[in-house]
Design a protein around this motif. Structure first.
Motif, PDB file in Angstrom:
ATOM      1  N   THR A 146       2.326 -16.018  -6.510  1.00 52.35           N
ATOM      2  CA  THR A 146       3.067 -17.069  -5.792  1.00 52.35           C
ATOM      3  C   THR A 146       2.277 -17.556  -4.575  1.00 52.35           C
ATOM      4  N   GLN A 147       1.614 -16.635  -3.892  1.00 48.08           N
ATOM      5  CA  GLN A 147       0.787 -17.059  -2.744  1.00 48.08           C
ATOM      6  C   GLN A 147      -0.282 -18.031  -3.212  1.00 48.08           C
ATOM      7  N   PHE A 148      -0.873 -17.659  -4.320  1.00 46.21           N
ATOM      8  CA  PHE A 148      -1.983 -18.409  -4.882  1.00 46.21           C
ATOM      9  C   PHE A 148      -1.551 -19.820  -5.294  1.00 46.21           C
ATOM     10  N   ILE A 163       3.717 -10.989 -11.641  1.00 47.57           N
ATOM     11  CA  ILE A 163       4.057  -9.856 -12.516  1.00 47.57           C
ATOM     12  C   ILE A 163       3.404  -8.604 -11.927  1.00 47.57           C
ATOM     13  N   PRO A 164       4.211  -7.585 -11.583  1.00 49.38           N
ATOM     14  CA  PRO A 164       3.596  -6.387 -10.991  1.00 49.38           C
ATOM     15  C   PRO A 164       2.651  -5.695 -11.975  1.00 49.38           C
ATOM     16  N   VAL A 165       1.478  -5.328 -11.518  1.00 54.68           N
ATOM     17  CA  VAL A 165       0.484  -4.733 -12.422  1.00 54.68           C
ATOM     18  C   VAL A 165       0.646  -3.203 -12.460  1.00 54.68           C
ATOM     19  N   ASP A 217       6.008 -10.202  -4.036  1.00 54.74           N
ATOM     20  CA  ASP A 217       7.284 -10.688  -4.569  1.00 54.74           C
ATOM     21  C   ASP A 217       8.253  -9.528  -4.826  1.00 54.74           C
ATOM     22  N   ALA A 218       7.898  -8.359  -4.324  1.00 59.20           N
ATOM     23  CA  ALA A 218       8.730  -7.148  -4.432  1.00 59.20           C
ATOM     24  C   ALA A 218       8.928  -6.684  -5.871  1.00 59.20           C
ATOM     25  N   GLY A 219       8.003  -7.010  -6.741  1.00 61.24           N
ATOM     26  CA  GLY A 219       8.088  -6.571  -8.137  1.00 61.24           C
ATOM     27  C   GLY A 219       8.032  -5.060  -8.252  1.00 61.24           C
ATOM     28  N   HIS A 220       7.017  -4.443  -7.608  1.00 64.78           N
ATOM     29  CA  HIS A 220       6.924  -2.981  -7.660  1.00 64.78           C
ATOM     30  C   HIS A 220       8.119  -2.350  -6.934  1.00 64.78           C
ATOM     31  N   GLY A 233      -4.798  -7.502  -2.282  1.00 67.54           N
ATOM     32  CA  GLY A 233      -5.098  -8.892  -2.647  1.00 67.54           C
ATOM     33  C   GLY A 233      -3.917  -9.820  -2.459  1.00 67.54           C
ATOM     34  N   TRP A 234      -3.844 -10.824  -3.320  1.00 70.72           N
ATOM     35  CA  TRP A 234      -2.819 -11.862  -3.176  1.00 70.72           C
ATOM     36  C   TRP A 234      -1.865 -11.834  -4.359  1.00 70.72           C
ATOM     37  N   SER A 235      -0.677 -12.419  -4.174  1.00 71.23           N
ATOM     38  CA  SER A 235       0.272 -12.513  -5.286  1.00 71.23           C
ATOM     39  C   SER A 235       0.117 -13.874  -5.951  1.00 71.23           C
ATOM     40  N   PRO A 264      -2.967 -11.609 -17.954  1.00 72.05           N
ATOM     41  CA  PRO A 264      -4.432 -11.606 -17.819  1.00 72.05           C
ATOM     42  C   PRO A 264      -4.914 -11.285 -16.400  1.00 72.05           C
ATOM     43  N   ARG A 265      -4.071 -11.557 -15.384  1.00 74.43           N
ATOM     44  CA  ARG A 265      -4.489 -11.262 -14.014  1.00 74.43           C
ATOM     45  C   ARG A 265      -4.699  -9.759 -13.788  1.00 74.43           C
ATOM     46  N   SER A 266      -4.073  -8.949 -14.659  1.00 79.70           N
ATOM     47  CA  SER A 266      -4.178  -7.492 -14.470  1.00 79.70           C
ATOM     48  C   SER A 266      -5.545  -6.956 -14.904  1.00 79.70           C
ATOM     49  N   ALA A 292       1.946  -8.743   5.148  1.00 82.70           N
ATOM     50  CA  ALA A 292       1.341  -9.519   6.230  1.00 82.70           C
ATOM     51  C   ALA A 292       1.807 -10.973   6.195  1.00 82.70           C
ATOM     52  N   ASP A 293       2.276 -11.418   5.046  1.00 84.66           N
ATOM     53  CA  ASP A 293       2.646 -12.824   4.868  1.00 84.66           C
ATOM     54  C   ASP A 293       4.138 -13.012   5.180  1.00 84.66           C
ATOM     55  N   PRO A 294       4.469 -13.778   6.239  1.00 83.18           N
ATOM     56  CA  PRO A 294       5.885 -13.911   6.592  1.00 83.18           C
ATOM     57  C   PRO A 294       6.731 -14.510   5.466  1.00 83.18           C
ATOM     58  N   GLN A 295       6.136 -15.376   4.647  1.00 90.79           N
ATOM     59  CA  GLN A 295       6.919 -15.954   3.543  1.00 90.79           C
ATOM     60  C   GLN A 295       7.235 -14.911   2.472  1.00 90.79           C
ATOM     61  N   ALA A 296       6.273 -14.009   2.247  1.00 89.08           N
ATOM     62  CA  ALA A 296       6.518 -12.925   1.279  1.00 89.08           C
ATOM     63  C   ALA A 296       7.649 -12.043   1.788  1.00 89.08           C
ATOM     64  N   VAL A 297       7.673 -11.813   3.107  1.00 89.43           N
ATOM     65  CA  VAL A 297       8.701 -10.955   3.697  1.00 89.43           C
ATOM     66  C   VAL A 297      10.089 -11.576   3.505  1.00 89.43           C
ATOM     67  N   ASP A 356       6.130   0.691   0.466  1.00 94.97           N
ATOM     68  CA  ASP A 356       5.333  -0.292  -0.284  1.00 94.97           C
ATOM     69  C   ASP A 356       4.661  -1.147   0.777  1.00 94.97           C
ATOM     70  N   CYS A 357       3.338  -0.991   0.904  1.00 93.52           N
ATOM     71  CA  CYS A 357       2.598  -1.658   1.982  1.00 93.52           C
ATOM     72  C   CYS A 357       2.296  -3.108   1.689  1.00 93.52           C
ATOM     73  N   THR A 358       2.504  -3.528   0.453  1.00 98.06           N
ATOM     74  CA  THR A 358       2.142  -4.887   0.035  1.00 98.06           C
ATOM     75  C   THR A 358       3.291  -5.425  -0.835  1.00 98.06           C
TER      76      THR A 358
HETATM   77  C1  LIG Z   1      -0.905  -8.273  -5.122  1.00 97.10           C
HETATM   78  S1  LIG Z   1       0.276  -8.780  -3.954  1.00 97.10           S
HETATM   79  C2  LIG Z   1       1.537  -7.562  -4.101  1.00 97.10           C
HETATM   80  C3  LIG Z   1       2.473  -7.836  -5.227  1.00 97.10           C
HETATM   81  C4  LIG Z   1       3.637  -6.840  -5.310  1.00 97.10           C
HETATM   82  N1  LIG Z   1       3.180  -5.503  -5.555  1.00 97.10           N
HETATM   83  C5  LIG Z   1       4.635  -7.265  -6.367  1.00 97.10           C
HETATM   84  O1  LIG Z   1       4.827  -6.519  -7.333  1.00 97.10           O
HETATM   85  O2  LIG Z   1       5.239  -8.328  -6.223  1.00 97.10           O
HETATM   86  C6  LIG Z   1      -0.477  -8.342  -2.465  1.00 97.10           C
HETATM   87  C7  LIG Z   1       0.353  -8.617  -1.222  1.00 97.10           C
HETATM   88  O3  LIG Z   1      -0.273  -7.906  -0.154  1.00 97.10           O
HETATM   89  C8  LIG Z   1      -0.199  -8.656   1.013  1.00 97.10           C
HETATM   90  N2  LIG Z   1      -1.260  -8.175   1.872  1.00 97.10           N
HETATM   91  C9  LIG Z   1      -2.597  -8.341   1.722  1.00 97.10           C
HETATM   92  N3  LIG Z   1      -3.245  -7.716   2.723  1.00 97.10           N
HETATM   93  C10 LIG Z   1      -2.293  -7.132   3.498  1.00 97.10           C
HETATM   94  C11 LIG Z   1      -2.337  -6.321   4.670  1.00 97.10           C
HETATM   95  N4  LIG Z   1      -3.502  -6.005   5.255  1.00 97.10           N
HETATM   96  N5  LIG Z   1      -1.163  -5.873   5.186  1.00 97.10           N
HETATM   97  C12 LIG Z   1       0.028  -6.179   4.601  1.00 97.10           C
HETATM   98  N6  LIG Z   1       0.130  -6.967   3.506  1.00 97.10           N
HETATM   99  C13 LIG Z   1      -1.024  -7.416   2.959  1.00 97.10           C
HETATM  100  C14 LIG Z   1      -0.348 -10.088   0.555  1.00 97.10           C
HETATM  101  O4  LIG Z   1       0.232 -10.958   1.502  1.00 97.10           O
HETATM  102  C15 LIG Z   1       0.408 -10.073  -0.789  1.00 97.10           C
HETATM  103  O5  LIG Z   1       1.749 -10.472  -0.614  1.00 97.10           O
END
Ligand SMILES: C[S@@+](CC[C@H](N)C(=O)[O-])C[C@H]1O[C@@H](n2cnc3c(N)ncnc32)[C@H](O)[C@@H]1O
Length: 288
Positions: A103-105, A4-6, A29-32, A99-101, A275-277, A50-55, A24-26
């Motif tokens: 789904t990664q967790f 859930i995007p915070v 799950d592309a929520g934002h 941080g992490w999403s 609660p994660r927010s 950075a995570d190929p699966q997220a991409v 969007d640098c992170t």
């Molecule tokens: C909190 S999640 C982002 C969730 C996203 N905003 C959404 O709404 O779905 C953080 C993401 O940042 C990525 N990440 C962490 N450090 C990174 C870095 N240095 N460069 C690129 N991605 C990074 C993680 O792999 C993770 O997918």
């Protein structure tokens, strides 16, 4: 488990009204990203993770936006290069949700969580790069391990835990999350709600992903690709991250100004539904 995007409303409110392009640098799950593309129908977005699966996942989710969404696998420490290579600079808004999403967790089997003790002790966002948490614990000097636990976890029992880790690996090298849990729990007992290994997990994840170095590199490059009046929003999840954001950005006060003195926090209602927010802190900066 869907992520859930915070601070979603607050992120949208931080975007300058004249926005045309954003990064969007992170992606996660592309929520934002989805919400931003929906809210600003004329905007083009470049997304990185950075995570190929997220991409792969984000590419699928953002397909419906056609040419308005561009997705790249990469670390935000190289945001300047990615933006220039994609001919996507300057931009009006940059978001980093650190941080992490969820789904990664929960789903990627990389050992991020103490609830999955059978997983291998990896903890890398990008499993194609760098050493795993197990490699680090099996090879690093006791002093280095202690230093990581102290600095990145603010773990009070860093000395005893580092000593126990080095002793443990002499009998059996670290391979799974369970190996780490056994070692931490041999030193530290549960008191209160926090799992005894919480700070150790945080410290190891920061170490194997070089999170602070990468964050610093990103924060130093980001203002160079933002238009005057454009903005950068960074969401952190613990005080060490927030401190890095504050310090690196105040060292660039000649080119960016902090938009709110105090970080923006989620409402009680958001914390209740997600609660994660609860530990999220957002700082926004405007390019002068
Ligand atoms: C909190 S999640 C982002 C969730 C996203 N905003 C959404 O709404 O779905 C953080 C993401 O940042 C990525 N990440 C962490 N450090 C990174 C870095 N240095 N460069 C690129 N991605 C990074 C993680 O792999 C993770 O997918």
């Amino acid at each position: 488990m869907a992520h859930i995007p915070v601070l979603l409303e607050e992120v949208i409110a931080a975007v300058p009204p004249t926005v045309q392009r954003m990064i969007d640098c992170t992606l996660g799950d592309a929520g934002h990203s989805q919400a931003l593309l929906e809210h600003f129908p004329n905007v083009e977005l470049l997304g990185l993770d950075a995570d190929p699966q997220a991409v792969t996942m984000a590419e699928e989710v953002l397909k419906r936006f056609g040419k308005r969404a561009h997705v790249v696998h990469g670390n935000f420490a190289d945001v300047l290069t990615f933006a220039r290579n994609a001919q996507f600079a300057p931009v009006d808004f940059i978001l980093a949700d650190l941080g992490w999403s969820s789904t990664q967790f929960a789903e990627r089997g990389r050992g991020f969580s103490f609830d999955a003790p059978q997983e291998s002790l990896d903890m890398r966002f990008n499993p194609q790069e760098g050493e795993t948490a197990a490699d680090f614990l099996n090879c690093a000097h006791e002093i280095k391990i202690g230093d990581v636990l102290r600095r990145f976890g603010e773990e009070k029992q860093w000395r005893e835990i580092a000593r126990a880790m080095v002793k443990q690996r002499e009998h059996k090298p670290f391979t799974t999350v369970q190996d780490l849990l056994d070692t931490v729990e041999s030193v530290k007992k549960r008191t209160g709600r926090l799992h005894p290994a919480t700070l150790v997990f945080q410290a190891l994840r920061i170490q194997v992903n070089h999170e602070f170095e990468r964050l610093e590199q990103f924060l130093k490059q980001a203002p160079d690709i933002v238009t005057p009046g454009g903005r950068l929003a960074v969401i952190s999840f613990h005080s060490l991250e927030d401190r890095t954001v504050k310090e690196v950005m105040s060292s660039q006060s000649a080119i960016v100004k902090l938009m709110t003195k105090k970080p923006i926090k989620p409402s009680a209602q958001e914390i209740k539904s997600n609660p994660r927010s609860r530990s999220a802190l957002m700082r926004t900066f405007e390019k002068i």
